[in-house]
Design a protein around this motif. Structure first.
Motif, PDB file in Angstrom:
ATOM      1  N   ASP A  27       0.988  -1.111  -0.054  1.00  0.00           N
ATOM      2  CA  ASP A  27      -0.301  -0.001  -0.141  1.00  0.00           C
ATOM      3  C   ASP A  27       0.989   1.391  -0.127  1.00  0.00           C
ATOM      4  N   ALA A  28       1.813   1.287   0.783  1.00  0.00           N
ATOM      5  CA  ALA A  28       2.939   2.528   0.870  1.00  0.00           C
ATOM      6  C   ALA A  28       3.277   2.835  -0.278  1.00  0.00           C
ATOM      7  N   ALA A  29       3.487   1.818  -1.296  1.00  0.00           N
ATOM      8  CA  ALA A  29       3.998   1.874  -2.640  1.00  0.00           C
ATOM      9  C   ALA A  29       2.940   2.263  -3.643  1.00  0.00           C
ATOM     10  N   ILE A  30       2.001   1.911  -3.453  1.00  0.00           N
ATOM     11  CA  ILE A  30       0.753   2.047  -4.414  1.00  0.00           C
ATOM     12  C   ILE A  30       0.579   4.039  -4.163  1.00  0.00           C
ATOM     13  N   GLU A  31       0.634   4.428  -3.100  1.00  0.00           N
ATOM     14  CA  GLU A  31       0.341   5.768  -2.933  1.00  0.00           C
ATOM     15  C   GLU A  31       1.000   6.546  -3.694  1.00  0.00           C
ATOM     16  N   PHE A  32       2.235   6.123  -4.337  1.00  0.00           N
ATOM     17  CA  PHE A  32       2.970   7.052  -5.401  1.00  0.00           C
ATOM     18  C   PHE A  32       2.326   7.017  -6.802  1.00  0.00           C
ATOM     19  N   VAL A  33       1.713   6.059  -7.127  1.00  0.00           N
ATOM     20  CA  VAL A  33       1.121   6.097  -8.193  1.00  0.00           C
ATOM     21  C   VAL A  33      -0.178   5.507  -8.362  1.00  0.00           C
ATOM     22  N   PRO A  34      -1.038   5.957  -7.565  1.00  0.00           N
ATOM     23  CA  PRO A  34      -2.301   5.162  -7.267  1.00  0.00           C
ATOM     24  C   PRO A  34      -3.415   4.852  -8.548  1.00  0.00           C
TER      25      PRO A  34
END
Ligand code: ADP
Ligand code: 5GP
Length: 423
Positions: A196-203
């Motif tokens: 999730d923390a990485a998804i926040e960069f390119v949702p």
């Protein structure tokens, strides 16, 4: 955040301390559970059916073997034991880690069908200590103990097939060791989906993944091998990483995933993915045709050989001076031969100026619903690389561009793009 469970297999000779350490894991960690095996042996003492084992007859066991019910099974000390396959995969898919306390033959079988399984070999400090522990357990006759010691010699000879070794001397240290292994394995990025923390960069790239929940996805992966003789073959540079990454992406999105893979360097999808190993283009076609019924999406990421030797020589072709030639004939087009009520994604690895046109022509020729175009001539991406980029093309001429990133990132972007289009 999605996290596929870890399949931990604890094996080693009888009396080594497997059961003690397996219980410790399940008692210590949340979302870790035991698999209950089926066995043909009779219950001992207080053992309860469905709790310690499922106690079944020889005929029932044979029927389950026939029905491919088991992930692995083996004959151990005169009785048959087996691990239920579907139950284990469902648990792993729901994020539970599953601990198996099984014999060495079984552990080696598990690694074949679930290459991401973690195999731990447990052994006391020496042969005499093992003998003392078996006697100290007070459950077996001297004759049984003798048989178990003989089996131990064979089991230790298979040690090299394992991932970790625990010398079970002081129990506290061994418990700490198995906790460390378990913790490290659960923190591995493979099996963790896209955090999730990485998804926040390119949702926006991940929108659409949710549409795969409850769907069935069949992914083909890796190269194929077309045998010349029993040793040599014709193949290609496909590593299998793209296919494994796609399997992980659709699994993380909530789909039920089967991966049909040729002999690839990378063949370790999360344990919840059903892995089917094949060799040649003909094997791959057969395996996909058998499994495509009921599927919602077929992803053809495999680099299937276009040609195969006309004949396969037996043994090893002898060396001789001068030239030789091998007659090749074209293999049947796997994707074009697949018929059913499912969508298909083709892959096109193209070189040069006309790459897009050729990819679109391939999509049309094969009757695919989309094609992922990746370039073989751009530096640092494509085959044998951990990085990829490209675009998903659709029959109406539209395109979704997938920016460069790890193949895992690209796989999640492709799955999301198809989720947006096909829902
Ligand atoms: P397995 O499942 O491999 O057959 P068990 O876990 O039943 O082995 O252990 C065999 C015996 O050895 C049991 O009586 C157990 O309590 C004992 N044991 C296990 N680990 C240790 C250890 N580190 N030190 C001393 N005894 C141990
Ligand atoms: P027991 O009969 O003492 O409970 O178990 C005998 C042996 O069978 C142990 O080494 C145990 O680990 C192994 N065993 C138990 N269940 C399974 C199983 O499902 N598969 C395999 N291969 N071995 C098992």
């Amino acid at each position: 955040m999605f996290s596929s469970g870890t399949l931990m297999v604890i094996a080693g000779p009888s009396g080594a301390g497997k059961t003690t350490l397996a219980h410790h894991l399940v008692d210590t960690f949340d979302r870790a559970t035991f698999s209950v095996s089926a066995t043909t042996r009779a219950p001992r003492g207080e053992e309860a059916d469905g709790e310690d084992y499922f106690f079944i007859s020889h005929d029932e066991f044979a029927q389950k073997v026939e029905d491919s019910f088991f992930l692995e099974w083996a004959e151990v000390h005169g009785n048959r034991y087996g691990t239920p396959g579907k139950w284990v995969r469902e648990k792993l898919a729901s994020g539970y880690s599953v601990v198996l306390d099984i014999d060495v033959q079984g552990a080696i079988q598990v690694k074949k069908s679930v290459p991401s399984a973690v195999l731990v070999f447990v052994l006391p400090r020496g042969r005499n200590v093992l003998l003392k522990r078996l006697r100290g357990r007070n459950t077996d006759s001297e004759k049984t103990i003798e048989g178990r010691m003989e089996a131990a010699d064979w089991e230790v000879s298979r040690l090299g097939a394992f991932d970790y070794f625990i010398q079970n001397c002081g129990l506290e240290q061994s418990q700490h060791d198995i906790e460390t292994i378990f913790t490290a394995e659960r923190m591995k990025l493979s099996g963790m989906g896209w955090p999730d923390a990485a998804i926040e960069f390119v949702p926006e790239k991940f929108t659409g993944l949710e549409n795969w929940k409850g769907k069935q996805v069949l992914v083909s992966s890796g190269p194929t091998r077309e045998m010349i003789d029993d040793v040599r073959f014709i193949s290609n540079r496909s590593s299998g990483l793209m296919g494994v990454s796609l399997a992980e992406a659709f699994l993380a999105a909530g789909a039920e995933v089967t991966l049909v893979s040729g002999p690839a360097a990378v063949m370790n999808p999360p344990g919840a993915v059903e892995l089917v190993r094949v060799q040649s283009a003909a094997d791959m076609k057969r395996a996909l045709q058998e499994r495509c019924r009921g599927t919602d999406l077929l992803v053809m990421a495999a680099a299937v050989s276009d040609y195969a030797p006309e004949t396969r020589l037996s043994g090893k072709l002898k060396r001789s001076e001068g030239k030789m030639s091998i007659a090749l004939s074209s293999t049947e087009d796997v994707l074009a031969s697949m018929k059913g009520n499912f969508r298909t994604l083709a892959f096109a690895l193209e070189y040069g100026d006309e790459a897009r046109g050729r990819a679109e022509a391939k999509m049309e020729r094969k009757g695919a619903d989309a094609v992922f175009l990746n370039r073989g001539d751009l530096p640092g991406q494509g085959m044998e690389s951990s990085v990829n980029a490209g675009s998903v093309l659709f029959p109406d001429g539209s395109e979704i561009i997938v920016p460069a990133g790890s193949k895992k990132f690209v796989a999640f972007c492709i799955a999301a793009a198809l989720g947006r289009r096909f829902s």
